[in-house]
Design a protein around this motif. Structure first.
Motif, mmCIF file in Angstrom:
data_model
loop_
_atom_site.group_PDB
_atom_site.id
_atom_site.type_symbol
_atom_site.label_atom_id
_atom_site.label_comp_id
_atom_site.label_asym_id
_atom_site.label_seq_id
_atom_site.Cartn_x
_atom_site.Cartn_y
_atom_site.Cartn_z
ATOM 1 N N LYS A 182 27.848 -3.757 -13.549
ATOM 2 C CA LYS A 182 28.422 -2.446 -13.830
ATOM 3 C C LYS A 182 27.893 -1.391 -12.856
ATOM 4 O O LYS A 182 28.570 -0.405 -12.574
ATOM 5 C CB LYS A 182 28.102 -2.031 -15.267
ATOM 6 C CG LYS A 182 28.840 -2.838 -16.324
ATOM 7 C CD LYS A 182 28.399 -2.446 -17.722
ATOM 8 C CE LYS A 182 29.095 -3.309 -18.766
ATOM 9 N NZ LYS A 182 28.609 -2.991 -20.139
ATOM 10 N N SER A 183 26.675 -1.613 -12.367
ATOM 11 C CA SER A 183 26.070 -0.665 -11.423
ATOM 12 C C SER A 183 26.473 -0.955 -9.982
ATOM 13 O O SER A 183 26.001 -0.285 -9.054
ATOM 14 C CB SER A 183 24.539 -0.711 -11.552
ATOM 15 O OG SER A 183 24.134 -0.391 -12.867
ATOM 16 N N GLY A 184 27.328 -1.967 -9.778
ATOM 17 C CA GLY A 184 27.808 -2.272 -8.438
ATOM 18 C C GLY A 184 26.915 -3.194 -7.636
ATOM 19 O O GLY A 184 27.175 -3.432 -6.449
ATOM 20 N N GLU A 185 25.859 -3.727 -8.258
ATOM 21 C CA GLU A 185 24.940 -4.628 -7.553
ATOM 22 C C GLU A 185 25.422 -6.067 -7.734
ATOM 23 O O GLU A 185 24.836 -6.846 -8.489
ATOM 24 C CB GLU A 185 23.517 -4.454 -8.081
ATOM 25 C CG GLU A 185 22.960 -3.053 -7.897
ATOM 26 C CD GLU A 185 21.541 -2.921 -8.418
ATOM 27 O OE1 GLU A 185 20.611 -3.399 -7.737
ATOM 28 O OE2 GLU A 185 21.365 -2.387 -9.518
ATOM 29 N N LEU A 186 26.491 -6.398 -7.025
ATOM 30 C CA LEU A 186 27.162 -7.675 -7.255
ATOM 31 C C LEU A 186 26.301 -8.881 -6.880
ATOM 32 O O LEU A 186 26.264 -9.882 -7.607
ATOM 33 C CB LEU A 186 28.481 -7.711 -6.480
ATOM 34 C CG LEU A 186 29.502 -6.631 -6.860
ATOM 35 C CD1 LEU A 186 30.791 -6.807 -6.071
ATOM 36 C CD2 LEU A 186 29.793 -6.662 -8.352
ATOM 37 N N HIS A 187 25.620 -8.813 -5.742
ATOM 38 C CA HIS A 187 24.777 -9.935 -5.327
ATOM 39 C C HIS A 187 23.636 -10.156 -6.321
ATOM 40 O O HIS A 187 23.348 -11.282 -6.728
ATOM 41 C CB HIS A 187 24.205 -9.692 -3.922
ATOM 42 C CG HIS A 187 25.086 -10.203 -2.825
ATOM 43 N ND1 HIS A 187 25.253 -11.551 -2.581
ATOM 44 C CD2 HIS A 187 25.863 -9.538 -1.927
ATOM 45 C CE1 HIS A 187 26.082 -11.704 -1.553
ATOM 46 N NE2 HIS A 187 26.475 -10.500 -1.139
ATOM 47 N N LYS A 188 23.000 -9.058 -6.707
ATOM 48 C CA LYS A 188 21.878 -9.147 -7.637
ATOM 49 C C LYS A 188 22.344 -9.691 -8.988
ATOM 50 O O LYS A 188 21.670 -10.510 -9.612
ATOM 51 C CB LYS A 188 21.247 -7.760 -7.814
ATOM 52 C CG LYS A 188 19.845 -7.784 -8.382
ATOM 53 C CD LYS A 188 19.218 -6.401 -8.310
ATOM 54 C CE LYS A 188 17.791 -6.440 -8.853
ATOM 55 N NZ LYS A 188 17.172 -5.084 -8.801
ATOM 56 N N SER A 189 23.498 -9.233 -9.425
ATOM 57 C CA SER A 189 24.063 -9.701 -10.696
ATOM 58 C C SER A 189 24.332 -11.200 -10.647
ATOM 59 O O SER A 189 24.008 -11.938 -11.578
ATOM 60 C CB SER A 189 25.360 -8.949 -10.997
ATOM 61 O OG SER A 189 26.010 -9.504 -12.129
ATOM 62 N N PHE A 190 24.916 -11.654 -9.540
ATOM 63 C CA PHE A 190 25.220 -13.081 -9.393
ATOM 64 C C PHE A 190 23.942 -13.913 -9.458
ATOM 65 O O PHE A 190 23.887 -14.943 -10.139
ATOM 66 C CB PHE A 190 25.944 -13.322 -8.064
ATOM 67 C CG PHE A 190 26.453 -14.722 -7.896
ATOM 68 C CD1 PHE A 190 27.666 -15.110 -8.439
ATOM 69 C CD2 PHE A 190 25.717 -15.671 -7.200
ATOM 70 C CE1 PHE A 190 28.141 -16.408 -8.293
ATOM 71 C CE2 PHE A 190 26.176 -16.963 -7.042
ATOM 72 C CZ PHE A 190 27.392 -17.335 -7.590
ATOM 73 N N GLU A 191 22.903 -13.452 -8.778
ATOM 74 C CA GLU A 191 21.635 -14.179 -8.769
ATOM 75 C C GLU A 191 20.997 -14.202 -10.158
ATOM 76 O O GLU A 191 20.395 -15.204 -10.562
ATOM 77 C CB GLU A 191 20.679 -13.540 -7.764
ATOM 78 C CG GLU A 191 21.112 -13.760 -6.309
ATOM 79 C CD GLU A 191 20.297 -12.922 -5.332
ATOM 80 O OE1 GLU A 191 19.441 -12.123 -5.795
ATOM 81 O OE2 GLU A 191 20.524 -13.062 -4.109
ATOM 82 N N THR A 192 21.149 -13.117 -10.911
ATOM 83 C CA THR A 192 20.583 -13.075 -12.264
ATOM 84 C C THR A 192 21.330 -14.019 -13.191
ATOM 85 O O THR A 192 20.730 -14.685 -14.039
ATOM 86 C CB THR A 192 20.623 -11.640 -12.818
ATOM 87 O OG1 THR A 192 19.941 -10.758 -11.911
ATOM 88 C CG2 THR A 192 19.923 -11.560 -14.171
ATOM 89 N N TYR A 193 22.660 -14.097 -13.043
ATOM 90 C CA TYR A 193 23.430 -15.072 -13.834
ATOM 91 C C TYR A 193 22.995 -16.498 -13.482
ATOM 92 O O TYR A 193 22.901 -17.362 -14.361
ATOM 93 C CB TYR A 193 24.932 -14.903 -13.589
ATOM 94 C CG TYR A 193 25.584 -13.879 -14.473
ATOM 95 C CD1 TYR A 193 25.537 -13.996 -15.861
ATOM 96 C CD2 TYR A 193 26.255 -12.781 -13.930
ATOM 97 C CE1 TYR A 193 26.145 -13.052 -16.680
ATOM 98 C CE2 TYR A 193 26.860 -11.834 -14.739
ATOM 99 C CZ TYR A 193 26.794 -11.969 -16.112
ATOM 100 O OH TYR A 193 27.385 -11.029 -16.927
#
Length: 249
Positions: A170-181
């Motif tokens: 939601k904050s636009g941090e797509l790479h970070k989000s993918f890595e967290t998933y």
């Protein structure tokens, strides 16, 4: 705690059509009036609304009237969770913060402290404050990691990671989000006892597929070793089908 569970169950399973009366004729007459009026569904919803209003009023004063003891943080968690479910986020936040205060001072179990921090993070996120949501969820994750180091892995860890990943997206941090998933998926595998992901893993796989699509749509490269979006979606579908859930929840 047991009383709260009974109230929660009652509010979710009201059905006036199953009500009983001492005199059968009275029951038949009452049910006939209900059918001629708004019907069973409408009356069920009215009763639920009245009970929810009562529950909210009771829950809002709970911290002031309860004699808190060793399990009081758990009571706060149950109250806060229910209030969030029925949309009373301000009271949910207040009671969660109260529970965190007691949990910190009284040394509640790690899983309770982690759940309280996660509840507060989700509450703040739903209210639109993603920064505070991320901060509280990160606290919950730190509690999980500390417990894992001490040999007590907490089942909430994967769910906390999913919430953090959602906030990052939601904050636009797509790479970070993918890595967290991806990290969440690894935790799910670590908790697997039968060589198969739990059914909740399907939700992570779906989000990994969505994350891939978002990265590619932005002209970004997906991380090395990642699958293609369709491959993640197919894995999710296969997992749901293995649990007899067809195309998922």
């Amino acid at each position: 705690e047991e009383g709260l569970s009974h109230v929660h169950a009652a509010l979710r399973n009201i059905n006036v059509e199953e009500a009983k009366a001492t005199v059968l004729a009275d029951r038949d007459g009452i049910l006939s009036l209900i059918r001629k009026g708004g019907g069973y569904k409408a009356l069920n919803q009215t009763i639920i609304k009245v009970l929810q209003t009562w529950f909210i009023k009771t829950a809002s004063t709970a911290p002031a009237i309860l004699d808190f003891n060793a399990f009081s943080p758990s009571v706060c968690l149950k109250l806060a969770t229910y209030l969030s479910l029925i949309g009373n986020l301000p009271e949910s936040q207040r009671i969660t913060e109260h529970g965190i205060d007691f949990a910190t001072r009284k040394g509640a179990a790690p899983e309770v402290q982690a759940e309280l921090a996660l509840r507060l993070g989700r509450c703040r996120g739903t209210q639109g404050d993603q920064i505070e949501a991320y901060r509280h969820c990160s606290t919950a994750l730190a509690l999980c990691k500390k417990a894992r180091v001490n040999g007590i892995p907490l089942k909430q860890e994967a769910g906390i990671l999913q919430t953090i990943a959602s906030i990052e997206r939601k904050s636009g941090e797509l790479h970070k989000s993918f890595e967290t998933y991806q990290e969440s998926l690894k935790v799910h595998w670590a908790h697997s006892t039968e060589g198969q992901l739990p059914v909740d893993g399907g939700w992570i796989l779906m989000n990994l597929g969505i994350g891939c699509q978002a990265l590619l749509a932005d002209g970004e490269q997906i991380p090395p070793g990642s699958l293609k979006p369709l491959e993640y979606f197919n894995q999710a579908l296969e997992l749901y089908e293995s649990y007899g859930q067809g195309r998922g929840p």
